[in-house]
Design an enzyme around this catalytic site. Structure first.
Site, PDB file in Angstrom:
ATOM      1  N   HIS A 145       0.830  -1.197   0.000  1.00  0.00           N
ATOM      2  CA  HIS A 145       0.000   0.000   0.000  1.00  0.00           C
ATOM      3  C   HIS A 145       0.860   1.241   0.000  1.00  0.00           C
ATOM      4  O   HIS A 145       2.076   1.180   0.203  1.00  0.00           O
ATOM      5  CB  HIS A 145      -1.016  -0.011   1.140  1.00  0.00           C
ATOM      6  CG  HIS A 145      -0.441   0.056   2.521  1.00  0.00           C
ATOM      7  ND1 HIS A 145       0.449   1.002   2.921  1.00  0.00           N
ATOM      8  CD2 HIS A 145      -0.685  -0.698   3.617  1.00  0.00           C
ATOM      9  CE1 HIS A 145       0.731   0.836   4.203  1.00  0.00           C
ATOM     10  NE2 HIS A 145       0.075  -0.190   4.642  1.00  0.00           N
ATOM     11  N   ARG A 414      -7.374  -7.477  -8.981  1.00  0.00           N
ATOM     12  CA  ARG A 414      -8.411  -6.560  -8.492  1.00  0.00           C
ATOM     13  C   ARG A 414      -8.458  -5.340  -9.394  1.00  0.00           C
ATOM     14  O   ARG A 414      -7.425  -4.807  -9.799  1.00  0.00           O
ATOM     15  CB  ARG A 414      -8.139  -6.127  -7.048  1.00  0.00           C
ATOM     16  CG  ARG A 414      -9.251  -5.221  -6.494  1.00  0.00           C
ATOM     17  CD  ARG A 414      -9.068  -4.932  -5.013  1.00  0.00           C
ATOM     18  NE  ARG A 414      -8.051  -3.943  -4.744  1.00  0.00           N
ATOM     19  CZ  ARG A 414      -8.212  -2.874  -3.944  1.00  0.00           C
ATOM     20  NH1 ARG A 414      -9.366  -2.649  -3.350  1.00  0.00           N
ATOM     21  NH2 ARG A 414      -7.217  -2.047  -3.732  1.00  0.00           N
ATOM     22  N   GLU A 535     -17.677  -1.835  -0.230  1.00  0.00           N
ATOM     23  CA  GLU A 535     -16.737  -0.992   0.502  1.00  0.00           C
ATOM     24  C   GLU A 535     -17.374   0.123   1.327  1.00  0.00           C
ATOM     25  O   GLU A 535     -17.039   0.312   2.485  1.00  0.00           O
ATOM     26  CB  GLU A 535     -15.738  -0.372  -0.485  1.00  0.00           C
ATOM     27  CG  GLU A 535     -14.908  -1.406  -1.226  1.00  0.00           C
ATOM     28  CD  GLU A 535     -13.962  -0.782  -2.221  1.00  0.00           C
ATOM     29  OE1 GLU A 535     -12.848  -0.412  -1.826  1.00  0.00           O
ATOM     30  OE2 GLU A 535     -14.341  -0.660  -3.394  1.00  0.00           O
ATOM     31  N   ASP A 575     -12.595   1.901   3.336  1.00  0.00           N
ATOM     32  CA  ASP A 575     -13.455   2.924   2.751  1.00  0.00           C
ATOM     33  C   ASP A 575     -14.737   3.110   3.542  1.00  0.00           C
ATOM     34  O   ASP A 575     -15.275   4.215   3.606  1.00  0.00           O
ATOM     35  CB  ASP A 575     -13.761   2.568   1.290  1.00  0.00           C
ATOM     36  CG  ASP A 575     -12.590   2.885   0.378  1.00  0.00           C
ATOM     37  OD1 ASP A 575     -12.254   4.068   0.230  1.00  0.00           O
ATOM     38  OD2 ASP A 575     -11.984   1.950  -0.155  1.00  0.00           O
ATOM     39  N   ARG A 613      -9.015  -6.082   5.926  1.00  0.00           N
ATOM     40  CA  ARG A 613      -8.563  -5.403   7.144  1.00  0.00           C
ATOM     41  C   ARG A 613      -7.204  -4.759   6.918  1.00  0.00           C
ATOM     42  O   ARG A 613      -6.320  -5.349   6.316  1.00  0.00           O
ATOM     43  CB  ARG A 613      -8.449  -6.394   8.307  1.00  0.00           C
ATOM     44  CG  ARG A 613      -9.693  -7.173   8.596  1.00  0.00           C
ATOM     45  CD  ARG A 613      -9.446  -8.282   9.597  1.00  0.00           C
ATOM     46  NE  ARG A 613      -9.324  -7.771  10.951  1.00  0.00           N
ATOM     47  CZ  ARG A 613      -8.302  -8.011  11.746  1.00  0.00           C
ATOM     48  NH1 ARG A 613      -7.285  -8.725  11.328  1.00  0.00           N
ATOM     49  NH2 ARG A 613      -8.274  -7.523  12.966  1.00  0.00           N
ATOM     50  N   ARG A 747      -7.316   7.894  -0.896  1.00  0.00           N
ATOM     51  CA  ARG A 747      -7.335   6.495  -0.497  1.00  0.00           C
ATOM     52  C   ARG A 747      -7.408   6.404   1.024  1.00  0.00           C
ATOM     53  O   ARG A 747      -6.853   7.227   1.743  1.00  0.00           O
ATOM     54  CB  ARG A 747      -6.093   5.765  -1.011  1.00  0.00           C
ATOM     55  CG  ARG A 747      -6.097   5.624  -2.506  1.00  0.00           C
ATOM     56  CD  ARG A 747      -5.083   4.621  -3.004  1.00  0.00           C
ATOM     57  NE  ARG A 747      -5.430   4.258  -4.360  1.00  0.00           N
ATOM     58  CZ  ARG A 747      -6.331   3.346  -4.682  1.00  0.00           C
ATOM     59  NH1 ARG A 747      -6.937   2.675  -3.732  1.00  0.00           N
ATOM     60  NH2 ARG A 747      -6.621   3.089  -5.935  1.00  0.00           N
TER      61      ARG A 747
END
Length: 916
Positions: A145, A414, A535, A575, A613, A747
């Protein structure tokens, strides 16, 4: 006299701190050392003794630092955070071993505890439990991330230090050995100090793949086989009839790195292919290393031991023609297998495996073929009186091949549903001009998509030039089909649809898979799982309805039945939190899971939940054991996946023994949650009503601050490190989905990470205080008693408050107020910070009243100890970071300031451990 169990931890921290201090003195001079030491002493005095004179002196010292002094101070305290983490991990290992040596009762989260609970009901037998595991799937999934802050080189240094501390613990060292260990530790700390903490260039996806692979090399390839063997042995001890039974690969590590395209334009088909090859190389090199060692160990000679005909046949095909080994069939067989694995590496990767040159041989066409040959060796050893030899390295290697295959870890694909939508619209418009897909309503879209899915005719033509986006999407799925051919179907098993709003989002992906041959209508064959990701709060509320409509489609049910009648659904914690706040997010997720359980049961479909998570509580983090047990009844049916992200991966899996413990926790919690008695009482309606009321109030308070307060966006960007995160070399993925400063487009990961850095942790608690005040005002007689009963008797609410307790204990309003001073508009600064301060106090008061605690973390002594040990060394980093931010924003072109900010981000994240 009571033994001080934490004394060894303090000794390790003092030892590492002293070595770091000596290193600073040797490398930077006495003046730098004395400066760091003065800052450390004042910080400790302020943190532990609430000495405000010390705080004033500390702030004065830090604010007066020169640029170069600032860098040295930031480096020193950042490295101390890393060293403290190593000492804590080693202490956890030390205490776990002490419990085992003392024969203590099994602890929660251990396999022994979970098995004891399972067998206690009198109905569960080892055989039924083995059968249950045969249909189970437990999978932690590694993700990169945009706030990932660790470098592999730093991790390597830490591994050396951890090993040396472990050596001091387990061995009674002679004076010479002790001296050698001290010297090695000193060298390791010096190496750490001299290793660049930062990357000179922006992190690429390949860098992230490499980073992720280091955990397989260090931990997973070794510890997963150990865990399987442990569980098999425990089941066999409980039922000797299971002595020869080996468990299937129910526990697997998944991966997003290299396949997650949502918002990351740098993940392409080429990158996916590169990631798959890198993974395969790691797996094959591990097998080659193990085969080489086995070859040196299994020196069994004919005449002293027998061998099966199958084993002798394997030996005859060996390229090893040495006369010295002509009567050693096991060695010869292993040499032949080694040669074939080396040839497989050449065939799949296109390169020679480093350090494993071998004679020409035929490559294996599948991992199963390799496993078949290893099974020949296993059966021959067992049949000929050498079963003990089959239970060592060979057992672990066979297990590794079963679990990791040639692919190492399944890579999930994804993408955002909007991208799928645009790609499908473009394909349809070319093939069926005038279809105007984007203008159709949901019903018309589904009808058109189902019509196309019913025919094997492709939409895309090789003679048409499509947009760059559409070509990129088609190439990804073609690469996935090729991955199946090269590495096996397990290489890519799941395609995840971010921002799933309705059934058409799932059917659009199905249509794109058909274009690549991964969905074949005439065979009702679907080679990958279609996984909707819900989300936002609204998406979670609609999730059950979407799945109800999807399951009602005969074409989809046919595909699902062909794929084993199991459907995976992913729930997004990040989110939903950014959208509705901590309390409402948790409640929306809980309700969505319960509703999904009902829908799946009604349609006879097995549900597998994938929990997105993050590391922090604001993104669904917190202890995995409690989180899994807090799921609604029926939500964990032996199948669960959950993401492991950012610095949490390093914290959980950087040390092999700590990694083993965390993997064991996942298995134990899944066993316990799946086998919960059906007679368990349902949650009382009054609990559900109270939780809904709390959620409504918390949602209004959170949205009122974040989305409805004029100037809040400015406050956030000026009072946190978000602007610097967006501009520094942290992660391959952009911090925002679009250009600009909108919180909606930001994000969730950098959103939470930024609040953690300034020590407010706002996404992990804001709104709870207001919610409880309003609830108690409406229920003055019995409100508090009900909330206390919920905390006592409802695991969901207990876990919610426990996680919030942890987050509140890591907040520091005094430090946060310094970040607030970065906001230029004084009126805006005062209005918003005072509002946050008031809500924090209300939240703490509410938490203590409900739990009955006198102070935060009263029921969590381990975390309380951790904070006491590490925060005096973390506080200076925050103070320096504020000053660096102020200088950077005034003189933005100063590279040294940017370096200092980045190092401070690294150190604070390491000190907090679950901030991203």
């Amino acid at each position: 006299m009571t033994q001080d169990k934490d004394a060894p931890l303090r000794e390790d921290i003092r030892l590492l701190g002293r070595l770091l201090g000596d290193t600073v003195r040797d490398q930077q001079g006495d003046a730098s050392f004395e400066l760091v030491e003065r800052i450390r002493q004042n910080s400790v005095r302020f943190r532990r003794d609430d000495d405000h004179a010390a705080r004033k002196e500390l702030e004065g010292t830090l604010d007066a630092l020169s640029r170069e002094q600032t860098i040295q101070v930031v480096r020193a305290f950042s490295y101390f955070s890393h060293l403290a983490n190593i000492a804590e991990d080693q202490h956890h290992i030390r205490r776990s071993r002490a419990h085992l040596i003392a024969g203590s009762a099994p602890r929660e989260g251990s396999l022994a505890h979970a098995l004891a609970l399972a067998f206690a009901d009198g109905k569960t037998t080892p055989a039924t439990l083995a059968g249950f595991l045969g249909e189970a799937l437990i999978s932690p999934v590694l993700t990169a991330h945009p706030t990932e802050v660790q470098r592999k080189s730093i991790l390597n240094c830490q591994t050396v230090i951890a090993r040396l501390l472990d050596e001091r613990d387990r061995k009674q060292l002679t004076p010479e050995e002790s001296e050698a260990n001290d010297e090695a530790l000193r060298r390791a700390v010096l190496t750490l100090w001299q290793t660049r903490m930062l990357r000179p260039a922006k992190l690429s996806v390949v860098d992230e793949v490499n980073n992720g692979l280091s955990y397989f090399e260090t931990t997973f390839l070794h510890e997963l086989p150990r865990l399987y063997a442990n569980l098999e042995d425990r089941l066999a001890a409980a039922d000797p009839a299971l002595g020869k039974q080996e468990l299937p690969a129910f526990l697997q590590v998944g991966n997003w790195i290299g396949g997650d395209r949502d918002g990351n334009p740098f993940v392409t088909a080429d990158i996916l292919e590169q990631a798959l090859a890198m993974q395969a190389s790691v797996a094959l090199r591990h097998y080659l290393d193990e085969l080489h060692t086995l070859g040196s160990q299994l020196s069994l000679a004919l005449g002293l031991v027998s061998a099966s005909d199958a084993l002798l046949t394997l030996a005859q095909g060996s390229p090893d023609s040495s006369p010295h080994r002509s009567d050693e069939p096991y060695r010869l067989a292993l040499a032949g297998i080694h040669a074939r694995v080396a040839a497989t590496h050449r065939a799949l990767i296109g390169t020679e495996p480093i350090g494993h040159a071998a004679d020409h041989a035929q490559p294996y066409d599948s991992a199963q073929a390799l496993l078949d040959d290893l099974d020949v060796i296993h059966r021959s050893l067992v049949a000929n009186g050498s079963a003990a030899l089959a239970r060592g390295r060979l057992r672990h290697l066979r297990c590794a091949v079963r679990v990791f295959g040639f692919h190492l870890a399944p890579i999930d694909l994804r993408q955002n549903s909007d991208v799928h939508e645009r790609t499908v619209a473009e394909l349809l418009e070319v093939a069926r001009p005038g279809s105007a897909y984007l203008n159709l309503d949901e019903t018309a879209r589904c009808a058109l998509l189902l019509e196309e899915l019913a025919t094997p005719r492709p939409l895309a033509s090789p003679h048409v030039h499509y947009s760059e986006e559409a070509e990129s999407e088609l190439e990804i799925f073609r690469a996935a089909r090729e991955a199946h051919r090269r590495y096996g179907r397990n290489a890519i098993r799941n395609c995840i649809i971010s921002k799933t709003d309705d059934v058409s989002d799932v059917l659009e992906l199905a249509l794109l898979l058909k274009e690549a041959g991964l969905l074949r209508p005439h065979e009702s064959a679907l080679d990958v799982n279609l996984v909707p990701l819900f989300e936002t709060i609204g998406d979670l509320e609609n999730a059950a309805g979407v799945m109800e409509r999807l399951f009602s489609l005969p074409l989809y049910r046919k595909l699902l039945e062909a794929a084993g009648n199991t459907q995976e659904v992913m729930l997004g914690y990040s989110d939903s939190n950014k959208d509705g706040g901590f309390l409402t997010s948790g409640w929306a997720l809980y309700k969505a899971e319960g509703e999904l359980v009902d829908v799946f049961a009604r349609h006879g479909v097995r549900m597998r939940l994938f929990h997105g998570r993050g590391g922090s509580v604001g993104r669904g983090g917190g202890p995995s054991y409690q989180a899994i047990l807090a799921q609604p009844d029926g939500a964990v049916q032996g199948q669960i996946r959950l993401t492991e992200q950012g610095e949490v991966i390093a914290a959980k899996y950087g040390n092999p023994e700590v990694g083993h413990r965390n993997l064991e926790v996942l298995v134990a919690a899944t066993l316990e949650a799946s086998r919960r008695p059906e007679s368990a009482a349902p949650t009382p309606p009054e609990f559900l009503d109270a939780m809904q009321a709390l959620s409504d109030s918390a949602f209004a308070a959170y949205r009122g601050l974040v989305y409805e307060t004029e100037g809040f966006e400015q406050y956030f960007w000026e009072s946190t490190v978000i602007a610097e995160i967006a501009g520094l070399n942290i992660g391959s993925r952009p911090a925002s989905r679009k250009k600009g400063t909108s919180i909606e487009d930001l994000r969730a990961i950098p959103w939470v990470f930024s609040w953690s850095q300034c020590r407010l942790m706002l996404p992990g608690w804001f709104g709870f205080g207001t919610a409880v005040k309003q609830y108690l005002a409406g229920h003055p007689k019995d409100g508090l008693a009900r909330l206390q009963a919920m905390h006592k008797d409802w695991s969901f609410f207990t876990t919610l408050l426990s996680n919030m307790d942890m987050v509140l204990s890591k907040t520091d309003l005094a430090i946060a107020s310094r970040y607030a001073e970065l906001v230029k508009d004084a009126e805006l600064r005062e209005a918003i910070f005072n509002r946050i301060r008031g809500e924090w106090q209300d939240t703490v008061d509410a938490l203590l009243a409900i739990t009955g605690q006198q102070e935060l973390l009263a029921d969590n002594p381990l975390l309380k100890r951790s904070i006491r040990n590490r925060f005096p060394y973390l506080d200076p980093l925050n103070h320096v970071q504020v000053e660096l931010l102020r200088r950077h924003r005034e003189h933005g072109d100063d590279e040294r300031l940017r370096v200092g900010i980045h190092i401070s981000i690294n150190g604070i994240a390491a000190g907090l451990r679950n901030s991203g």
